[in-house]
Design an enzyme around this catalytic site. Structure first.
Site, PDB file in Angstrom:
ATOM      1  N   LYS A 162       0.885  -1.480  -0.438  1.00 49.87           N
ATOM      2  CA  LYS A 162       0.162   0.372   0.555  1.00 49.87           C
ATOM      3  C   LYS A 162       1.373   1.198  -0.238  1.00 49.87           C
ATOM      4  O   LYS A 162       1.056   2.222  -0.888  1.00 49.87           O
ATOM      5  CB  LYS A 162      -0.829  -0.380   0.876  1.00 49.87           C
ATOM      6  CG  LYS A 162      -1.796  -1.019   1.550  1.00 49.87           C
ATOM      7  CD  LYS A 162      -3.116  -0.981   2.260  1.00 49.87           C
ATOM      8  CE  LYS A 162      -4.057  -1.644   2.127  1.00 49.87           C
ATOM      9  NZ  LYS A 162      -4.260  -2.351   0.713  1.00 49.87           N
ATOM     10  N   GLU A 251      -9.096  -4.578  -1.992  1.00 46.55           N
ATOM     11  CA  GLU A 251      -8.795  -6.256  -2.040  1.00 46.55           C
ATOM     12  C   GLU A 251      -9.191  -7.036  -1.433  1.00 46.55           C
ATOM     13  O   GLU A 251      -9.016  -7.136   0.059  1.00 46.55           O
ATOM     14  CB  GLU A 251      -6.922  -6.036  -2.567  1.00 46.55           C
ATOM     15  CG  GLU A 251      -6.711  -7.414  -2.571  1.00 46.55           C
ATOM     16  CD  GLU A 251      -7.039  -8.685  -1.415  1.00 46.55           C
ATOM     17  OE1 GLU A 251      -7.963  -9.677  -1.865  1.00 46.55           O
ATOM     18  OE2 GLU A 251      -5.898  -9.060  -1.154  1.00 46.55           O
ATOM     19  N   CYS A 285      -5.994 -14.783   0.534  1.00 42.21           N
ATOM     20  CA  CYS A 285      -7.007 -14.437  -0.226  1.00 42.21           C
ATOM     21  C   CYS A 285      -6.882 -14.993  -1.532  1.00 42.21           C
ATOM     22  O   CYS A 285      -8.092 -14.927  -1.861  1.00 42.21           O
ATOM     23  CB  CYS A 285      -7.159 -13.211  -0.747  1.00 42.21           C
ATOM     24  SG  CYS A 285      -6.174 -11.972  -1.134  1.00 42.21           S
ATOM     25  N   GLU A 386     -15.902 -18.407   1.727  1.00 36.57           N
ATOM     26  CA  GLU A 386     -14.684 -17.828   2.196  1.00 36.57           C
ATOM     27  C   GLU A 386     -14.116 -18.619   3.691  1.00 36.57           C
ATOM     28  O   GLU A 386     -14.496 -18.337   3.871  1.00 36.57           O
ATOM     29  CB  GLU A 386     -13.874 -17.113   1.932  1.00 36.57           C
ATOM     30  CG  GLU A 386     -12.899 -16.941   1.753  1.00 36.57           C
ATOM     31  CD  GLU A 386     -11.608 -15.162   2.106  1.00 36.57           C
ATOM     32  OE1 GLU A 386     -11.310 -15.531   1.314  1.00 36.57           O
ATOM     33  OE2 GLU A 386     -12.857 -14.443   2.365  1.00 36.57           O
ATOM     34  N   GLU A 463      -3.615  -3.519  -6.381  1.00 37.52           N
ATOM     35  CA  GLU A 463      -2.420  -3.176  -6.251  1.00 37.52           C
ATOM     36  C   GLU A 463      -1.272  -4.134  -7.639  1.00 37.52           C
ATOM     37  O   GLU A 463      -1.615  -4.957  -8.186  1.00 37.52           O
ATOM     38  CB  GLU A 463      -2.533  -3.552  -4.432  1.00 37.52           C
ATOM     39  CG  GLU A 463      -3.499  -2.770  -4.076  1.00 37.52           C
ATOM     40  CD  GLU A 463      -3.234  -3.412  -2.432  1.00 37.52           C
ATOM     41  OE1 GLU A 463      -3.259  -2.629  -1.802  1.00 37.52           O
ATOM     42  OE2 GLU A 463      -3.038  -4.566  -2.122  1.00 37.52           O
TER      43      GLU A 463
END
EC number: 1.2.1.8
Length: 489
Positions: A162, A251, A285, A386, A463
């Site tokens: 970031k 994200e 993720c 998830e 990103e």
């Protein structure tokens, strides 16, 4: 490692004690030992951090791209120099094996900073000729102060991912790490200051979701960059848009399909499926947790999975030979174990694992056994939702059209992969999968040069990669008239 004393925030280039009077504790998920007590930021602390960032950003943005690049490269050198020290802290906080954190977490964070340091001097506008006496030029200017909110699975890497494009473009940052894994953020802030970053350009405010809300709603924040789960992401986006129409990059989660055709190199595909489900104990993720295998190859593929699961070495994450550690927290362990129990209840067959690992020598840690379910159906919750843990679901398919339809039948769209010796088919299938990050005959690597982000509810924006700089700048158009000015009055 002995418990650290209460840790401060980092505002204006120096440690600052939180003013809320609240603290929270951070523990080692391997043995439950106390690692640190952290001060919880107050609204006044967040205000102070934003004000410091505004002051620092003006100085930082006034520097040339080359000057910013040199400072970022000094930070890269310090990160690489302290790789082992930072990796140990990351391992004790996250539970990830030292073999991972020492080779990936700090390395990839430093890579991102190095990549964007190289791009900082290349940020430029354009010139548009209209006629001999009139032209337009554009400037790409920084947004201002970025509110960045990190996730708990890759703390320092996410902070660097970031920070890198934001800082390269001349912005300042107020960063909130996850309250579960907050320890390396302060170290990163100290490194930036040592490298020569002006005071206030990178600030750290610690705390729970209340602090994140303070950032997303703050009028002094121009953009929010968030990594985390979908539900929280929706709240962040609503708050960001409801306050000052902030730009957002998100994200979020995934339930990604990994598709294995019968003509694939099954050993290669099995190796990739293992990495896509059990690396970092499944807490990634982009993991390929829905493993679709062509029916004629399913039995052979499953045998290879069982063989590989048996080779996993779990244990003390500080042991360099260990390749599987505990989950990040005891709270998260409860969630993962509940899903393993649910998979059994809903009729999935346990091919490997399925154990709680909560007795004997394992009782002190937040463990869940690496688990492979087979004979799964698309409607099962372990397939649809998830889990963010070491739980793989194997599903059979019969033809290309079917697997594309089933792979896309999800609210998520973060990642996808195809294994096939036919590159024509691999490309054809990949082009029809609704996912932002895709791999062919490999899985998981996300180099700094590669844009990372999701489709559908898996995210907004990207990103990494060159295009991400566009998300941290705004375009100013300037028209120049060198001829006479014509007025109708």
């Amino acid at each position: 490692m002995t418990a650290q004393s209460a840790q401060p925030l980092y505002i204006g280039g120096r440690p600052v004690d939180a003013t809320s009077g609240e603290t929270f504790t951070v523990t080692n998920p391997y043995d439950g030992s106390l690692l640190a007590t952290i001060g919880q930021a107050s609204q006044a602390d967040v205000d102070s951090a934003v004000q410091a960032a505004q002051r620092g950003q003006r100085e930082w943005a006034a520097m040339t791209g080359m000057e910013r690049s040199r400072i970022l490269l000094r930070a890269v050198a310090l990160l690489r120099e302290r790789n082992d020290e930072l990796a140990e802290l990351e391992t004790r906080n996250t539970g990830k094996p030292i073999s991972e954190t020492a080779s990936v977490d700090i390395v990839t964070g430093a890579d991102a900073l190095e990549y964007y340091a190289g791009l900082a001097p290349a940020i430029e506008g354009s010139q548009i000729p209209l006629r001999d006496t009139r032209l337009v030029y554009t400037r790409r200017e920084p947004l201002g102060v970025i509110g960045a909110i990190g996730a708990w699975n890759y703390p320092i890497q996410i902070a660097c991912w970031k920070a890198a494009p934001a800082l390269a473009a001349g912005n300042a940052i107020v960063f909130k790490p996850s309250e579960v894994t907050p320890l390396t953020a302060l170290k990163l802030a100290e490194i930036f200051t040592e490298a020569g970053l002006p005071d206030g350009v990178f600030n750290v405010v610690q705390g729970d979701g209340r602090v994140g809300a303070m950032l997303t709603e703050h009028e002094g924040i121009a953009k929010v960059s968030f990594t985390g789960e979908v539900g929280t992401g929706k709240k962040v986006m609503a708050a960001a848009g409801g306050s000052t129409l902030k730009d957002v990059t998100m994200e979020l989660g995934g339930k990604s399909p990994l598709i294995v055709f019968a003509d694939a190199d099954l050993d290669r595909a099995a190796d990739a499926a293992m990495m896509a489900n059990f690396y970092s104990s499944g807490q990634i993720c982009t993991n390929g947790t829905r493993v679709f295998v062509e029916r004629s190859a399913k039995e052979a593929f499953e045998a290879k999975l069982v063989e590989r699961v048996a080779r996993i070495k779990a244990g003390d994450p500080m042991d360099p030979s260990v390749n599987f550690g505990p989950l990040v927290s005891f709270e998260h362990q409860e969630k993962v174990l509940s899903y393993i129990a649910l998979g059994k209840e809903q009729g999935a067959r346990v091919l490997a694992g399925g154990d709680a690992w909560n007795s004997g020598e394992w009782a002190k840690g937040a463990w869940a056994a690496p688990t492979v379910f087979t004979d799964c159906t698309d409607e099962m919750r372990v397939v649809k939702e998830e889990i963010f843990g070491p739980v793989m679901s194997v599903l059979a398919f019969d033809d290309e059209e079917e697997v594309i339809r089933r792979a896309n039948n999800t609210k998520y769209g973060l990642a996808a992969g195809v294994f096939s010796e036919s590159l024509n088919r691999a490309h054809r299938v990949i082009h029809q999968l609704e996912a932002g990050i895709c791999w062919i005959n490999t899985w998981g690597e996300s180099p700094s040069e590669m844009p990372v982000g999701g489709y559908k509810e898996s995210g907004i924006g990207r990103e990494n990669g060159v295009e991400t700089l566009n998300h941290y700048t705004q375009t100013k158009s300037v028209q120049i008239e060198m001829g006479p000015f014509e007025s109708v009055f």
